[in-house]
Design a protein around this motif. Structure first.
Motif, short mmCIF file in Angstrom:
data_model
loop_
_atom_site.label_atom_id
_atom_site.label_comp_id
_atom_site.label_asym_id
_atom_site.label_seq_id
_atom_site.Cartn_x
_atom_site.Cartn_y
_atom_site.Cartn_z
N PRO A 1 0.83 -1.21 0.00
CA PRO A 1 0.00 0.00 0.00
C PRO A 1 0.86 1.26 0.00
O PRO A 1 2.06 1.21 0.29
N PRO A 2 0.27 2.40 -0.32
CA PRO A 2 0.98 3.67 -0.18
C PRO A 2 1.42 3.87 1.28
O PRO A 2 0.73 3.46 2.22
N VAL A 3 2.56 4.53 1.45
CA VAL A 3 3.10 4.72 2.80
C VAL A 3 2.15 5.52 3.68
O VAL A 3 2.04 5.28 4.89
N GLY B 1 7.82 5.21 -5.95
CA GLY B 1 6.84 6.26 -5.79
C GLY B 1 6.47 6.36 -4.32
O GLY B 1 7.34 6.41 -3.45
N ASP B 2 5.20 6.33 -4.04
CA ASP B 2 4.77 6.44 -2.64
C ASP B 2 4.40 5.08 -2.04
O ASP B 2 3.82 5.01 -0.97
N ARG B 3 4.72 3.96 -2.73
CA ARG B 3 4.35 2.63 -2.25
C ARG B 3 5.55 1.83 -1.79
O ARG B 3 6.65 1.98 -2.32
N TYR B 4 5.31 0.98 -0.81
CA TYR B 4 6.28 -0.05 -0.48
C TYR B 4 6.20 -1.14 -1.55
O TYR B 4 5.12 -1.51 -2.01
N VAL B 5 7.33 -1.67 -1.92
CA VAL B 5 7.41 -2.77 -2.87
C VAL B 5 8.44 -3.77 -2.36
O VAL B 5 9.46 -3.38 -1.77
#
Length: 466
Positions: free
Chosen positions: A372-374, A399-403
């Protein structure tokens, strides 16, 4: 074109028309069988009668067709158990070398004077809407058509049946999912002849509906469905023919979209280029293992198969289960990234195979998994804690997500199909039991050996036609 079309149909008509001797032998056989059945009925503690049904009763059978259908009608208040008992008793007495088969209830099939005879018990109900078993409506079909089909129309029906046979869509069994004899007769009756039928079918815009007795408002296509909107049509099928004897039944319900489309394709071919070959069934020459290897190598794809012993089922039970199993296996492969180009099922009495042609046969050791986005704090923190220190790479930000990049559980299709994951998908009930006992996975060049058993089927797969 008119002369050409008529010449082709005339040739076919001569081939499929039973001659005088065949008609005489049929009449004699039916008369003798009827006498035997009536004698057997006299021994029963219940009244019953016998009626001939099907194409031989309606005069629409094709020359060489050896099927005779005789129904023994029992009172509608007779318990089902007794109907089955008395029906089998009569069947075995009339056809002493016969065997039992089962549809909605058991009946006896056997051979008599060169004819294949089905002797089926049913209820003598007042009308097709009052049936207690599916076969009860059959006598009403025979009565309806016998009153309306003259010799000329019967001849047109035979030509049509031969055409549908030649293009592979004649039969209402669940393997073919095509046009039954009754449906074919109703369509010829509707159009007044074979030529009118194929010329019009070539231009059908499914869904197409016919209502021979005006049970429902007649429509040739549903505009609301063409626009993608809602529809109040009572049947959701590409072809709807309301049963003249039962307004709640679509005679064409078993017809698949593919069968209707195949009819349209070959109807156009027949009209554009009339030829006798369209009325003849043909199979390609079987391929050998080397041909299979070469074909898949040229295609640059990888075949994968799951093979197993064919369950002891009648075809109408087997093929729906094979199709369900195929769908389950294809879905499993696709969810794990093994893109499917095409798939099919093949079976004979002993072995069955689900074949999937893979565009991707092997996957990388790792796979990407997005979190999910941080800023979605609760879920983001949970994701980070779950994979921190356990992933092949990450968690990191894209971007703004954990991967994360995590290890892939199954890198090859073979490993996936040989795992217990196979039993977490939708499979035919009996086939699943068979698979749990044993099955064989073949991938790549190993599949070629199947040509020794299924050379014709693989030839059809590798060189498909409409």
């Amino acid at each position: 074109m008119s002369d050409e079309f008529d010449a082709v149909v005339s040739t076919v008509r001569e081939r499929v028309e039973p001659d005088r001797e065949e008609r005489r032998r049929l009449r004699d056989a039916v008369a003798e069988l009827t006498d035997r059945i009536e004698a057997a009925i006299e021994e029963l503690p219940v009244e019953a009668d016998v009626i001939q049904v099907g194409s031989t009763a309606r005069g629409t059978w094709i020359a060489g067709d050896r099927d005779v259908d005789l129904f023994v009608r029992f009172p509608p208040d007779l318990p089902r158990e007794q109907l089955e008992e008395y029906g089998l008793q009569v069947g075995h007495e009339v056809l002493p070398g016969g065997r039992e088969e089962y549809a909605e209830h058991p009946y006896v099939v056997g051979e008599f004077a060169g004819f294949d005879v089905d002797l089926v018990p049913c209820y003598d109900v007042s009308g097709a809407t009052a049936i207690q078993s599916a076969v009860d409506r059959t006598p009403f079909h025979t009565e309806y058509l016998t009153e309306r089909l003259d010799a000329d129309l019967a001849s047109e029906v035979r030509v049509c049946k031969q055409f549908l046979t030649g293009i592979g869509v004649y039969g209402s069994d669940l393997r073919t999912r095509g046009f039954s004899g009754y449906l074919t007769e109703l369509l010829i009756l509707e159009y007044g002849g074979f030529r009118s039928f194929v010329e019009t079918a070539a231009n059908w815009l499914p869904p197409v509906e016919f209502d021979p007795e005006g049970h429902r408002e007649r429509e040739t296509a549903s505009p609301s469905r063409e626009r993608g909107g809602a529809s109040d049509r009572p049947f959701d099928d590409p072809l709807v023919v309301i049963d003249p004897t039962d307004p709640e039944r679509n005679v064409a319900a078993v017809c698949s979209e593919e069968s209707v489309a195949r009819l349209q394709h070959y109807a156009r071919e027949l009209v554009a280029d009339p030829r006798v070959e369209l009325f003849e069934q043909s199979e390609p020459e079987p391929v050998d293992p080397d041909t299979v290897l070469d074909a898949f190598e040229r295609r640059g794809t990888t075949p994968a198969t799951v093979g197993f012993e064919t369950p002891d089922l009648v075809e109408d039970d087997l093929y729906p289960q094979l199709e369900k199993t195929r769908g389950g296996i294809v879905g499993l492969l696709e969810r794990h990234g093994f893109d499917i180009l095409r798939s099919t099922t093949i079976a004979d009495e002993d072995r069955a195979v689900v074949l999937a042609e893979l565009a991707v046969a092997e996957r990388p050791a790792i796979q990407r998994h997005e979190g999910p986005p941080v800023h979605v704090r609760e879920h983001a923190e949970s994701f980070f804690e779950r994979y921190d220190g356990t992933a092949a790479a990450g968690p990191f930000l894209d971007g703004d997500r954990y991967v994360v990049e995590r290890e892939r559980q199954f890198r090859t299709a073979a490993a996936l199909l040989e795992s217990d994951e196979l039993f977490d998908v939708g499979l035919g009930t009996t086939i699943e039991r068979q698979l749990r006992e044993s099955y064989t996975v073949r991938v790549g060049s190993d599949v070629a050996v199947l040509a020794e058993r299924f050379g014709t089927e693989l030839a059809q797969y590798l060189d498909p036609a409409p």
